[in-house]
Enzyme design. Structure first.
Site, mmCIF file in Angstrom:
data_model
loop_
_atom_site.group_PDB
_atom_site.id
_atom_site.type_symbol
_atom_site.label_atom_id
_atom_site.label_comp_id
_atom_site.label_asym_id
_atom_site.label_seq_id
_atom_site.Cartn_x
_atom_site.Cartn_y
_atom_site.Cartn_z
ATOM 1 N N GLY A 74 8.728 -29.683 -19.134
ATOM 2 C CA GLY A 74 8.899 -28.221 -19.162
ATOM 3 C C GLY A 74 8.857 -27.639 -17.768
ATOM 4 O O GLY A 74 9.705 -26.811 -17.371
ATOM 5 N N ASP A 76 -0.267 -27.194 -10.180
ATOM 6 C CA ASP A 76 -1.299 -27.303 -11.205
ATOM 7 C C ASP A 76 -1.390 -25.931 -11.847
ATOM 8 O O ASP A 76 -1.511 -24.916 -11.160
ATOM 9 C CB ASP A 76 -2.648 -27.737 -10.644
ATOM 10 C CG ASP A 76 -3.559 -28.200 -11.778
ATOM 11 O OD1 ASP A 76 -3.167 -29.150 -12.497
ATOM 12 O OD2 ASP A 76 -4.636 -27.607 -11.980
ATOM 13 N N PHE A 87 7.756 -23.910 -22.964
ATOM 14 C CA PHE A 87 6.926 -25.056 -23.339
ATOM 15 C C PHE A 87 5.470 -24.603 -23.425
ATOM 16 O O PHE A 87 5.174 -23.416 -23.217
ATOM 17 C CB PHE A 87 7.092 -26.195 -22.313
ATOM 18 C CG PHE A 87 6.511 -25.875 -20.945
ATOM 19 C CD1 PHE A 87 7.207 -25.087 -20.053
ATOM 20 C CD2 PHE A 87 5.263 -26.364 -20.556
ATOM 21 C CE1 PHE A 87 6.681 -24.779 -18.795
ATOM 22 C CE2 PHE A 87 4.726 -26.079 -19.301
ATOM 23 C CZ PHE A 87 5.438 -25.275 -18.425
ATOM 24 N N GLY A 88 4.592 -25.535 -23.703
ATOM 25 C CA GLY A 88 3.149 -25.274 -23.670
ATOM 26 C C GLY A 88 2.742 -24.057 -24.494
ATOM 27 O O GLY A 88 3.080 -23.940 -25.681
ATOM 28 N N ASP A 117 3.700 -20.974 -24.173
ATOM 29 C CA ASP A 117 4.651 -19.850 -24.155
ATOM 30 C C ASP A 117 4.753 -19.096 -25.492
ATOM 31 O O ASP A 117 4.815 -17.868 -25.483
ATOM 32 C CB ASP A 117 6.044 -20.328 -23.718
ATOM 33 C CG ASP A 117 6.142 -20.519 -22.204
ATOM 34 O OD1 ASP A 117 5.321 -19.935 -21.471
ATOM 35 O OD2 ASP A 117 7.039 -21.244 -21.758
#
Ligand code: ITT
Length: 197
Positions: free
Chosen positions: A11, A67, A149-150, A152
């Site tokens: 992503g 990160d 992704f993640g 979102d």
């Protein structure tokens, strides 16, 4: 300029590739397959530096790493630097766990922010540039949207009525923590390149 992109997250990779179109002189090389250094730092910047240094060492090239994570006020800033490992399983499992943890937190008290730290090091691992950018918003009551992704689908950026997963990729990159951090990095590179020798 050839730089290793120190990530194994597809992503992030997609977003970085779109963001790097603004810098045609930049050639992004992927970190070797299976690249996944242990993230032992206690801040986003420390972890970004750690990943960038590991990739520089492996590839003998300058390296850039990101990160990032989600900080939720009602959870005292968690999952923060532990976002990717908030619980075992998939991104979908982590979103469900987050919604479950916030099930009694009413609208108006669901403030959160995406954070992105970027670190750029030379081929010897010397730090050349770091920055950290935040994208404030709120956690939705349920998942909406299929882009990105993640987290979102559960993140509604401030002053928006849709989740980050309902935004077009270009619109997300214009506002997001990663878009802001990457543009600062590109500005840094441009400034360095225009410096007299
Ligand atoms: P690399 O370390 O290989 O880059 P990672 O997924 O382990 O990949 P991080 O440790 O930086 O990366 O964790 C980032 C996590 O934060 C990511 O897995 C998502 O859960 C979340 N995250 C960060 N940026 C996000 C974004 O733009 N949209 C949704 N979730 C995001």
């Amino acid at each position: 300029m050839k730089i290793v992109l120190a990530t194994s997250n597809p992503g992030k990779l997609k977003e970085f590739q779109a963001l790097s179109l603004a810098a045609p002189d930049l050639e992004l090389v992927l970190a070797p397959e299976g690249f996944n250094p242990e993230e032992t730092g206690s801040t986003f910047i420390e972890n970004a530096l750690l990943k960038a240094r590991e990739a520089a060492k492996l590839c003998h090239l300058p390296a850039i790493a990101d990160d990032s994570g989600l900080t939720v006020e009602a959870m005292g800033g968690r999952p923060g630097i532990h976002s990717a490992r908030y619980c075992p399983g998939s991104d979908a499992d982590r979103r469900q766990k987050l919604l479950q943890e916030l099930k009694d937190v009413p609208v108006g008290k669901r403030q959160a922010a995406f954070v992105c730290a970027v670190a750029f090091v030379d081929s010897n691992g010397e730090e050349l540039f770091t920055c950290e950018q935040h994208w404030p918003g709120n956690i939705s009551l349920s998942e909406v949207g299929s882009n990105g992704f993640g987290f979102d689908p559960v993140f509604i950026p401030l002053e928006q009525e849709i989740t980050a997963a309902q935004m077009e990729p270009k619109a997300k990159n214009e506002l997001s923590h990663r878009g802001q951090a990457w543009r600062r990095f590109l500005n840094h590179l441009a400034t360095q390149q225009s410096r007299p020798i």
